[in-house]
Design a protein around this motif. Structure first.
Motif, PDB file in Angstrom:
ATOM      1  N   SER A 194       0.839  -1.200   0.000  1.00 13.32           N
ATOM      2  CA  SER A 194       0.000   0.000   0.000  1.00 13.32           C
ATOM      3  C   SER A 194       0.875   1.252   0.000  1.00 13.32           C
ATOM      4  CB  SER A 194      -0.905   0.021   1.234  1.00 13.32           C
ATOM      5  OG  SER A 194      -1.556   1.278   1.353  1.00 13.32           O
ATOM      6  N   PRO A 195       0.541   2.251  -0.811  1.00 13.94           N
ATOM      7  CA  PRO A 195       1.321   3.490  -0.817  1.00 13.94           C
ATOM      8  C   PRO A 195       0.910   4.479   0.267  1.00 13.94           C
ATOM      9  CG  PRO A 195      -0.372   3.621  -2.500  1.00 13.94           C
ATOM     10  CD  PRO A 195      -0.506   2.253  -1.868  1.00 13.94           C
ATOM     11  N   ASP A 196      -0.194   4.211   0.968  1.00 11.50           N
ATOM     12  CA  ASP A 196      -0.740   5.205   1.897  1.00 11.50           C
ATOM     13  C   ASP A 196       0.205   5.489   3.066  1.00 11.50           C
ATOM     14  OD1 ASP A 196      -2.931   5.290   0.262  1.00 11.50           O
ATOM     15  OD2 ASP A 196      -4.215   4.089   1.557  1.00 11.50           O
ATOM     16  N   GLY A 197       0.800   4.438   3.616  1.00 14.65           N
ATOM     17  CA  GLY A 197       1.716   4.642   4.727  1.00 14.65           C
ATOM     18  C   GLY A 197       2.921   5.461   4.324  1.00 14.65           C
ATOM     19  N   ALA A 198       3.517   5.128   3.168  1.00 11.14           N
ATOM     20  CA  ALA A 198       4.692   5.857   2.700  1.00 11.14           C
ATOM     21  C   ALA A 198       4.355   7.299   2.348  1.00 11.14           C
ATOM     22  CB  ALA A 198       5.299   5.141   1.492  1.00 11.14           C
ATOM     23  N   PHE A 199       3.117   7.559   1.902  1.00 11.76           N
ATOM     24  CA  PHE A 199       2.685   8.933   1.622  1.00 11.76           C
ATOM     25  C   PHE A 199       2.775   9.760   2.903  1.00 11.76           C
ATOM     26  CE2 PHE A 199      -0.430  12.322   1.436  1.00 11.76           C
ATOM     27  CZ  PHE A 199      -0.286  12.844   0.164  1.00 11.76           C
ATOM     28  N   PHE A 200       2.207   9.218   3.993  1.00 11.65           N
ATOM     29  CA  PHE A 200       2.299   9.920   5.269  1.00 11.65           C
ATOM     30  C   PHE A 200       3.751   9.996   5.736  1.00 11.65           C
ATOM     31  CE2 PHE A 200       2.628   9.650   9.923  1.00 11.65           C
ATOM     32  CZ  PHE A 200       2.076  10.869  10.263  1.00 11.65           C
ATOM     33  N   GLY A 201       4.496   8.900   5.575  1.00 17.55           N
ATOM     34  CA  GLY A 201       5.891   8.888   6.007  1.00 17.55           C
ATOM     35  C   GLY A 201       6.715   9.955   5.322  1.00 17.55           C
ATOM     36  N   ALA A 202       6.477  10.160   4.012  1.00 17.21           N
ATOM     37  CA  ALA A 202       7.209  11.195   3.280  1.00 17.21           C
ATOM     38  C   ALA A 202       6.861  12.587   3.805  1.00 17.21           C
ATOM     39  CB  ALA A 202       6.898  11.097   1.785  1.00 17.21           C
ATOM     40  N   ASN A 203       5.577  12.812   4.107  1.00 13.01           N
ATOM     41  CA  ASN A 203       5.180  14.096   4.690  1.00 13.01           C
ATOM     42  C   ASN A 203       5.786  14.277   6.082  1.00 13.01           C
ATOM     43  OD1 ASN A 203       3.686  14.969   2.504  1.00 13.01           O
ATOM     44  ND2 ASN A 203       1.727  14.265   3.312  1.00 13.01           N
ATOM     45  N   ALA A 204       5.815  13.179   6.871  1.00 16.22           N
ATOM     46  CA  ALA A 204       6.414  13.253   8.210  1.00 16.22           C
ATOM     47  C   ALA A 204       7.899  13.580   8.114  1.00 16.22           C
ATOM     48  CB  ALA A 204       6.194  11.930   8.938  1.00 16.22           C
ATOM     49  N   LEU A 205       8.589  12.923   7.175  1.00 19.01           N
ATOM     50  CA  LEU A 205      10.017  13.189   6.982  1.00 19.01           C
ATOM     51  C   LEU A 205      10.253  14.639   6.595  1.00 19.01           C
ATOM     52  CD1 LEU A 205      12.951  12.251   6.742  1.00 19.01           C
ATOM     53  CD2 LEU A 205      12.433  11.499   4.400  1.00 19.01           C
ATOM     54  N   ALA A 206       9.444  15.162   5.676  1.00 18.27           N
ATOM     55  CA  ALA A 206       9.592  16.555   5.261  1.00 18.27           C
ATOM     56  C   ALA A 206       9.385  17.504   6.440  1.00 18.27           C
ATOM     57  CB  ALA A 206       8.601  16.873   4.139  1.00 18.27           C
ATOM     58  N   ALA A 207       8.417  17.185   7.300  1.00 17.30           N
ATOM     59  CA  ALA A 207       8.161  18.028   8.474  1.00 17.30           C
ATOM     60  C   ALA A 207       9.345  17.991   9.438  1.00 17.30           C
ATOM     61  CB  ALA A 207       6.886  17.567   9.171  1.00 17.30           C
ATOM     62  N   LEU A 208       9.938  16.834   9.609  1.00 21.00           N
ATOM     63  CA  LEU A 208      11.088  16.694  10.508  1.00 21.00           C
ATOM     64  C   LEU A 208      12.337  17.369   9.943  1.00 21.00           C
ATOM     65  CD1 LEU A 208      10.503  12.957  11.423  1.00 21.00           C
ATOM     66  CD2 LEU A 208      10.316  14.865  13.029  1.00 21.00           C
ATOM     67  N   GLN A 209      12.381  17.527   8.611  1.00 18.89           N
ATOM     68  CA  GLN A 209      13.512  18.184   7.970  1.00 18.89           C
ATOM     69  C   GLN A 209      13.342  19.699   7.876  1.00 18.89           C
ATOM     70  OE1 GLN A 209      13.380  15.293   4.474  1.00 18.89           O
ATOM     71  NE2 GLN A 209      15.568  15.715   4.556  1.00 18.89           N
ATOM     72  N   ALA A 210      12.152  20.191   8.225  1.00 13.52           N
ATOM     73  CA  ALA A 210      11.905  21.632   8.137  1.00 13.52           C
ATOM     74  C   ALA A 210      12.747  22.376   9.163  1.00 13.52           C
ATOM     75  CB  ALA A 210      10.416  21.909   8.354  1.00 13.52           C
ATOM     76  N   ASP A 211      12.727  23.699   9.080  1.00 15.24           N
ATOM     77  CA  ASP A 211      13.551  24.539   9.956  1.00 15.24           C
ATOM     78  C   ASP A 211      13.418  24.135  11.412  1.00 15.24           C
ATOM     79  OD1 ASP A 211      14.325  25.900   7.749  1.00 15.24           O
ATOM     80  OD2 ASP A 211      12.981  27.606   8.049  1.00 15.24           O
TER      81      ASP A 211
END
Length: 259
Positions: A194-211
């Motif tokens: 399923s791609p749904d988990g990785a979709f959220f994971g990518a958004n979570a990673l981007a948030a953790l990489q933010a300023d």
């Protein structure tokens, strides 16, 4: 029409969006709201509570248990997912929500039944398992990263990974103790049907990489690969690709092999 932001901060927690548009807290094991006690007494207490709960559940006749589940499913999205699943396993995103902990549940997963489920011994053990895997991965790659020549890439392969927050947290844990080890290209490869988990994971990673996020400034990419356990060629090709690139590889399957 503007697309809603993929992440936000609230009450000291970082949030990210699911494919359905729900904001979920992002688990950061260095944050006290997500850390699970790991001392032997606490772990034994969780195990004893789990055994006691399972023995109590077995004394309930099956037809009564089915009636109870049907009733609970009408009031709980999580119970409904558990009860209606035809795949034989729980999807990665629903499993992730359970690992948030009862005090961190948010709509549409914050009914009293959802919170009661999240507070159960079984779910506490899931949270502990995720925490242990993240530490094992972080500890397992530390020496290889420290002795690698140059900035060899790091590849974390997560099989049946859902949002892969165990891999992401391995990086958070590493950065908290050895930030110098992560000055290199990092890839998180998520193999999941399923791609749904990785979709959220990518958004979570981007948030953790933010300023000012715990992974800010790091070169980390996440990719989802459609994966069938009966056809391991995808995994084989992926491993060969990263070996040829001289990468340090850590592969894990935090929940898919055990549940």
């Amino acid at each position: 029409m503007q697309r809603p932001p993929a992440s936000r901060r609230s009450h000291g927690l970082i949030h990210a969006k699911t494919r359905e548009g729900f904001d979920l807290p992002v688990i950061d094991l260095t944050h006290p709201r997500f850390a699970v006690p790991v001392d032997p007494a606490a772990a034994q207490g969780l195990y004893d509570a789990f055994v006691k709960e399972e023995r109590r559940r077995r004394r309930i006749p099956k037809f009564i248990m089915r009636m109870m589940l049907r009733s609970a499913a009408r009031k709980s999205r999580l119970i409904r997912t558990l009860f209606d699943s035809n795949a034989g396993f729980l999807d990665g995103l629903s499993t992730y929500v359970m690992k948030l902990g009862a005090d961190n549940m948010v709509p549409p997963y914050d009914t009293p039944i959802d919170r009661r489920l999240a507070a159960s011994p079984h779910i506490a053990l899931l949270r502990l398992r995720m925490q242990q895997i993240a530490h094992l991965v972080a500890d397992g790659v530390a020496d290889s990263l420290a002795t690698a020549k140059g900035a060899a890439p790091l590849s974390l392969i997560n099989i049946g990974g859902g949002p892969a927050l165990d891999s992401i947290n391995a990086l958070i844990l590493l950065r908290s103790v050895r930030p110098d080890l992560l000055s290199r290209p990092i890839a998180i490869e998520v193999l999941d049907a399923s791609p749904d988990g990785a979709f959220f994971g990518a958004n979570a990673l981007a948030a953790l990489q933010a300023d000012q996020g715990p992974l800010a400034g790091l070169d980390i990419g996440m990719r989802h690969h459609d994966y069938d356990w009966d056809r391991p060629a995808t995994l084989e090709r992926l491993v060969e690709k990263h070996i040829s690139a001289g990468a340090i590889i850590a592969a894990s399957s935090e929940g898919a092999l055990f549940e």
